[in-house]
Design a protein around this motif. Structure first.
Motif, PDB file in Angstrom:
ATOM      1  N   LEU A  87      61.754  88.933  91.384  1.00 46.43           N
ATOM      2  CA  LEU A  87      61.313  88.078  90.276  1.00 46.43           C
ATOM      3  C   LEU A  87      62.142  86.797  90.188  1.00 46.43           C
ATOM      4  CD1 LEU A  87      60.436  90.399  87.239  1.00 46.43           C
ATOM      5  CD2 LEU A  87      58.975  88.692  88.323  1.00 46.43           C
ATOM      6  N   THR A  92      56.060  84.966  88.207  1.00 44.08           N
ATOM      7  CA  THR A  92      55.589  86.305  88.563  1.00 44.08           C
ATOM      8  C   THR A  92      56.294  86.751  89.838  1.00 44.08           C
ATOM      9  OG1 THR A  92      53.616  87.704  88.834  1.00 44.08           O
ATOM     10  CG2 THR A  92      53.609  85.560  89.961  1.00 44.08           C
ATOM     11  N   PHE A  93      55.925  87.901  90.348  1.00 47.21           N
ATOM     12  CA  PHE A  93      56.608  88.489  91.494  1.00 47.21           C
ATOM     13  C   PHE A  93      56.382  87.670  92.767  1.00 47.21           C
ATOM     14  CE2 PHE A  93      55.612  91.963  88.582  1.00 47.21           C
ATOM     15  CZ  PHE A  93      56.852  92.565  88.445  1.00 47.21           C
ATOM     16  N   GLY A 124      61.796  94.444  90.097  1.00 47.23           N
ATOM     17  CA  GLY A 124      62.388  93.201  89.624  1.00 47.23           C
ATOM     18  C   GLY A 124      62.866  93.302  88.188  1.00 47.23           C
ATOM     19  N   MET A 139      52.845  89.061  84.960  1.00 50.61           N
ATOM     20  CA  MET A 139      53.529  89.968  85.881  1.00 50.61           C
ATOM     21  C   MET A 139      52.874  91.348  85.878  1.00 50.61           C
ATOM     22  SD  MET A 139      57.384  88.943  84.742  1.00 50.61           S
ATOM     23  CE  MET A 139      58.000  87.260  84.849  1.00 50.61           C
TER      24      MET A 139
END
Length: 311
Positions: A87, A92-93, A124, A139
């Motif tokens: 993260l 977002t990821f 994350g 996310m």
């Protein structure tokens, strides 16, 4: 994390030998097809064990790498918990799995090795604050979309060091509010979000009741009760089978599970039997502190031991 020395090759494991022998004795004709052995039966026709053993791709140093499946097969486990990526300060990821083509490649690779993707993890959030990140809904949505593409019903959300409800109880209202929404999102996609907290079982059960969503359950971790000098079996009973979606079946690093006096695995299996629980037990840690980076040695030993207890 580094993916380096591998000293033990468990490719020809005792488990694979027994399975293959049993299949031959049963008279199943195998044919070579699409790079893997085909029994002639669909997955739905094959008997599925009550307990399944998986590994976390992050912890075998294969985070979002397609090589996780070949390595998992060598380890001797049955499935992979695929991570969403880091993260940091991103909205977002950092995930390759936003690409449907990559997800398809992962599914094809899992099928090639006769494995399953058991869950999608948002690790994350071990370091990032679920209670405070402004784009948390994106996310969660991205994770649920990935789970759908990977045909997975369970996701993992740790309330990590910044959302430790023992240390920061003032964050509870924000966490509950967000998890209510996340639960609705999960239900809408036919998915469950399994949360890991620092609370004891009674506290976590009260938290789940406060959230009040079938889309939010507990992702139990053996290491948590051990860290707080609590009995794993009692904690499992207090939570109850319907509140546990999946289990991280390892302790902190130090020794392998078979040598760990803090994890009485036969008793845990007996407890889960009595509770009527079934599902995936995913290996995260319990690595030999003398050689923690030796993936096949550590995860192979723990997988073999779990197999001897739960199969």
């Amino acid at each position: 994390m580094k993916d380096k020395r591998i000293l033990v090759d468990l490719n020809n494991s005792r488990r694979d030998f027994i399975r293959n022998s049993a299949v031959l004795l049963a008279g199943m004709a195998f044919t070579r097809k699409a790079g893997h052995w085909d029994t002639g039966f669909s997955k739905s026709e094959m008997k599925v064990s009550r307990y399944r053993i998986g590994v976390a791709d992050l912890m075998i140093y294969k985070r979002q790498k397609i090589g996780a499946f070949e390595l998992t097969k060598r380890i001797g486990a049955e499935g992979v918990e695929v991570d969403m990526g880091g993260l940091g300060d991103r909205p977002t990821f950092n995930s390759k799995l936003a690409d449907p083509a990559v997800c398809k490649a992962f599914l094809d690779e899992a099928e090639k090795y006769g494995l399953e993707i058991c869950s999608v993890a948002m690790t994350g959030f071990y370091a990032q604050s679920f209670a405070e990140r402004p784009t948390w809904q994106r996310m969660i949505g991205d994770c649920l979309d990935t789970a759908k593409r990977l045909k997975v019903k369970t996701t993992f959300l740790p309330l990590g060091i910044t959302c430790d409800l023992r240390k920061y109880p003032k964050l509870r209202p924000a966490i509950v509010t967000r998890l209510k929404v996340a639960g609705q999102m999960a239900v809408a996609t036919g998915t469950v979000i399994g949360i890991e907290t620092s609370l004891d079982a009674a506290g976590e059960r009260r938290l789940l009741e406060e959230i009040g969503s079938p889309g939010i359950k507990s992702y139990f971790n053996f290491a948590n009760p051990v860290d707080h000098q609590l009995d794993i079996c009692n904690e499992l009973k207090i939570l109850g089978k319907d509140n546990i979606c999946q289990i991280h079946g390892t302790n902190s690093d130090g020794v392998h599970l078979s040598q760990d006096p803090e994890v009485n695995m036969p008793k845990i299996k007996q407890t889960l039997d009595q509770m009527g629980w079934s599902g995936w037990l995913v290996l995260q840690r319990s690595r030999d502190q003398k050689d923690p980076k030796n993936v096949l040695y550590n995860f192979g030993a723990n997988s073999k031991y779990m197999e001897s207890i739960f199969k």
